[in-house]
Design an enzyme around this catalytic site. Structure first.
Site, short mmCIF file in Angstrom:
data_model
loop_
_atom_site.label_atom_id
_atom_site.label_comp_id
_atom_site.label_asym_id
_atom_site.label_seq_id
_atom_site.Cartn_x
_atom_site.Cartn_y
_atom_site.Cartn_z
N HIS A 100 0.87 -1.18 0.00
CA HIS A 100 0.00 0.00 0.00
C HIS A 100 0.91 1.23 0.00
CE1 HIS A 100 -3.62 2.27 2.02
NE2 HIS A 100 -2.94 3.04 1.21
N GLU B 290 0.89 7.94 -3.17
CA GLU B 290 1.77 7.50 -2.09
C GLU B 290 3.04 8.34 -2.02
OE1 GLU B 290 0.97 5.24 0.38
OE2 GLU B 290 -1.00 5.41 -0.54
N HIS C 60 3.16 10.61 1.23
CA HIS C 60 4.05 10.04 2.25
C HIS C 60 5.53 10.19 1.90
CE1 HIS C 60 0.51 8.20 4.08
NE2 HIS C 60 0.17 7.76 2.89
O1 U2P Z 1 -5.98 4.16 7.73
C1 U2P Z 1 -6.69 4.89 6.80
C2 U2P Z 1 -5.76 5.73 5.95
O2 U2P Z 1 -5.00 6.63 6.77
C3 U2P Z 1 -3.71 6.80 6.22
N1 U2P Z 1 -2.69 6.40 7.20
C4 U2P Z 1 -2.97 5.50 8.17
C5 U2P Z 1 -2.00 5.14 9.12
C6 U2P Z 1 -0.73 5.74 9.05
O3 U2P Z 1 0.16 5.44 9.85
N2 U2P Z 1 -0.48 6.65 8.05
C7 U2P Z 1 -1.44 7.00 7.12
O4 U2P Z 1 -1.19 7.80 6.24
C8 U2P Z 1 -3.62 5.96 4.97
O5 U2P Z 1 -3.89 6.81 3.89
P1 U2P Z 1 -3.42 6.62 2.38
O6 U2P Z 1 -1.95 6.44 2.30
O7 U2P Z 1 -4.13 5.43 1.88
O8 U2P Z 1 -3.89 7.87 1.76
C9 U2P Z 1 -4.71 4.91 5.22
O9 U2P Z 1 -5.22 4.33 4.07
#
Ligand code: U2P
Length: 279
Positions: A78, A136, A140
């Protein structure tokens, strides 16, 4: 065998990317007009279980990993998420756009091990919508400094950790197999990973089936425990909690293929937009 070759290719790329970027200490910068976000504390490598996610697929398109004729029988990536020890995380730290051509050498490996499991395009930080990888990286990856400094390095490090700590293999060596209906004690699944990986994972469930499994790493990329508290402080809703006994279901892409009309329409739509994208 294919996994071993992929791993070697990724290792070479990781070394190259680390050398190319250097491991300096640049802290995450904020997008224009926003307060800089402080440096993260640890990484979570978040893995998805296609068997659970694909069971909710109602229509298909070529970008959706659930729609392949060969089912994905392994955990897929993911994202690699920089997190804080208090259960929160930084996001969208730099105004930099995802560029597919920067990670072209990884494309085949990403398709196989980091596919989107949905048809809709993902939101990106500054430019609206894009592929799952763009989401992503922008959300992140840009917050992963000083460990990660650029897009190629973000994806190579995530892939390297994924191949080095193969959760699908860890579970099957510990006697936890993909199977419809078979229930495993949550504590056994956690202990199996703890034993093989060297840190406690975080597990997210959907109706009693594993949806995500997260491995955590310190900033030197060594295994560490994930937070368990984040399950209760808002990052994972109550419905994502795992019961005492959980399943790791298989899925059958042919079931999807049999609900044809919608699928063909989605394929046609995709081919049109793909042609525009690559033009
Ligand atoms: O858990 C639901 C969404 O929150 C984001 N998430 C969760 C835990 C964490 O440590 N960090 C984080 O970003 C995720 O978002 P996404 O990357 O999918 O946008 C996760 O899907």
């Amino acid at each position: 065998m294919a996994m071993a070759t992929a791993r070697t290719a990724v290792c070479v790329l990781v070394v190259w990317a680390l050398v190319a970027a250097g491991l300096g200490s640049v802290s995450a910068r904020a997008p224009l007009g926003r307060k800089p976000q402080r440096e993260f504390d640890y990484f979570a490598l978040s893995l998805q279980w296609p068997g659970t996610i694909c069971a909710s697929t109602r229509h298909c398109c070529t970008t959706n990993g659930c729609c392949r004729s060969e089912p994905l029988q392994w955990f897929t990536i993911h994202g690699l998420w920089p997190d804080y020890d208090d259960g929160t995380w930084p996001s969208c730290c730099r105004r930099t756009q995802f560029e597919m051509n920067k990670i072209l050498p990884l494309k085949d490996i990403l398709d196989k091990y980091w596919p989107s499991l949905y048809c809709s395009s993902s939101s990106t930080c500054f430019s609206g919508k894009g592929p799952f990888w763009a989401h992503e990286w922008e959300k992140h990856g840009t917050c992963s400094a000083p460990v990660v400094q650029d897009e190629l390095q973000y994806f190579t490090i995530a892939l390297d950790l994924y191949f080095k700590y193969n959760v699908t293999e860890m579970l099957s060596s510990g006697g936890i197999q993909i199977s419809n209906g078979k229930e495993y004690a949550l504590s056994d699944v956690i202990d199996t990973i703890k034993h093989a990986f060297g840190g406690s994972p975080q597990i997210v469930c959907k109706k009693g089936s594993v949806e995500e499994l997260r491995l955590c790493f310190d900033k030197e990329l060594k295994p560490r425990d994930c937070l368990t508290t984040s399950l209760t402080n808002g990052s994972v809703s109550k419905t994502k909690h795992c019961p005492q006994y959980i399943t790791l279901p298989k899925y059958d892409p042919l079931v999807l293929a049999n609900s044809t009309g919608e699928i063909m329409k989605q394929f046609d739509d995709f081919e049109v937009s793909a042609a525009i994208y690559t033009a």
